[in-house]
Design a protein around this motif. Structure first.
Motif, PDB file in Angstrom:
ATOM      1  N   ILE A   1       0.784  -1.117   0.017  1.00 54.36           N
ATOM      2  CA  ILE A   1       0.064   0.182  -0.025  1.00 54.36           C
ATOM      3  C   ILE A   1       1.062   1.183   0.006  1.00 54.36           C
ATOM      4  N   ASP A   2       0.718   2.187  -0.851  1.00 54.44           N
ATOM      5  CA  ASP A   2       1.299   3.365  -0.849  1.00 54.44           C
ATOM      6  C   ASP A   2       0.483   4.294  -0.009  1.00 54.44           C
TER       7      ASP A   2
ATOM      8  N   HIS B   1      -3.386   8.950   1.813  1.00 53.50           N
ATOM      9  CA  HIS B   1      -3.421  10.236   2.371  1.00 53.50           C
ATOM     10  C   HIS B   1      -4.040  11.500   1.405  1.00 53.50           C
ATOM     11  N   TRP B   2      -3.763  11.101   0.032  1.00 52.03           N
ATOM     12  CA  TRP B   2      -4.250  12.184  -0.922  1.00 52.03           C
ATOM     13  C   TRP B   2      -5.622  12.006  -1.047  1.00 52.03           C
ATOM     14  N   ARG B   3      -6.372  10.552  -0.839  1.00 49.63           N
ATOM     15  CA  ARG B   3      -7.605  10.569  -1.063  1.00 49.63           C
ATOM     16  C   ARG B   3      -8.238  11.046   0.040  1.00 49.63           C
ATOM     17  N   LEU B   4      -7.691  10.773   1.274  1.00 52.12           N
ATOM     18  CA  LEU B   4      -8.235  11.346   2.478  1.00 52.12           C
ATOM     19  C   LEU B   4      -8.283  12.878   2.524  1.00 52.12           C
ATOM     20  N   ALA B   5      -7.323  13.395   1.998  1.00 59.52           N
ATOM     21  CA  ALA B   5      -7.505  14.851   2.101  1.00 59.52           C
ATOM     22  C   ALA B   5      -8.721  15.173   1.114  1.00 59.52           C
ATOM     23  N   GLU B   6      -8.580  14.467  -0.211  1.00 56.35           N
ATOM     24  CA  GLU B   6      -9.641  14.885  -1.307  1.00 56.35           C
ATOM     25  C   GLU B   6     -11.030  14.850  -0.807  1.00 56.35           C
TER      26      GLU B   6
ATOM     27  N   ILE C   1      11.047  -0.406  10.703  1.00 56.15           N
ATOM     28  CA  ILE C   1      10.717   1.182  10.416  1.00 56.15           C
ATOM     29  C   ILE C   1      10.891   1.622   9.177  1.00 56.15           C
ATOM     30  N   ASP C   2      12.070   1.267   8.481  1.00 62.98           N
ATOM     31  CA  ASP C   2      12.339   1.811   7.312  1.00 62.98           C
ATOM     32  C   ASP C   2      11.177   1.179   5.931  1.00 62.98           C
ATOM     33  N   LYS C   3      10.721   0.043   6.226  1.00 62.37           N
ATOM     34  CA  LYS C   3       9.701  -0.621   5.455  1.00 62.37           C
ATOM     35  C   LYS C   3       8.585   0.164   5.456  1.00 62.37           C
ATOM     36  N   LEU C   4       8.150   0.319   6.984  1.00 65.34           N
ATOM     37  CA  LEU C   4       6.844   1.097   7.053  1.00 65.34           C
ATOM     38  C   LEU C   4       7.078   2.629   6.397  1.00 65.34           C
TER      39      LEU C   4
ATOM     40  N   HIS D   1       5.235   5.509   2.700  1.00 59.27           N
ATOM     41  CA  HIS D   1       4.624   6.699   2.714  1.00 59.27           C
ATOM     42  C   HIS D   1       5.631   7.752   1.750  1.00 59.27           C
ATOM     43  N   GLU D   2       6.622   7.240   0.963  1.00 64.22           N
ATOM     44  CA  GLU D   2       7.494   7.979  -0.004  1.00 64.22           C
ATOM     45  C   GLU D   2       6.554   8.150  -0.904  1.00 64.22           C
TER      46      GLU D   2
END
Length: 101
Positions: free
Chosen positions: A11-12, A17-22, A80-83, A87-88
């Protein structure tokens, strides 16, 4: 002590987050449709799981640091790096002079 791998998979999170904001902005203007409300709830759920898993790993990291367990700390750092990679966000190709095909 082994760290349980419970990453978000492929999951990206930035797309979430973009859809949440929209959806949030839409609800400021009008009532959301049933489908949009369902999407908002799904985005909120994914975001909460992401935040919880990241916080959990940070807490494990703190425990590993406090106990001096360097091996465990490194395993946690990998998780942590994987998580955080979920979000990148890559810039659209037009920033690089390319177009999507």
């Amino acid at each position: 002590m082994k760290v349980i791998n419970r990453t978000m998979g492929m999951i990206d999170m930035m797309n979430v987050h973009w859809r949440l904001a929209e959806l949030w902005l839409l609800q400021e203007k009008r009532s959301l449709t049933e489908q949009e409300s369902s999407e908002l709830n799904a985005c909120m759920k994914l975001n909460a799981r992401y935040a919880q898993r990241l916080a959990e790993q940070y807490n494990f990291g703190y425990m590993a640091s406090m106990t001096g367990d360097e091996v465990w700390l490194q395993e946690i750092a990998v998780e942590i790096d994987k998580l955080e990679r979920t979000h990148e966000c890559k810039r659209p190709l037009f920033f690089e002079g390319k177009t999507e095909k």
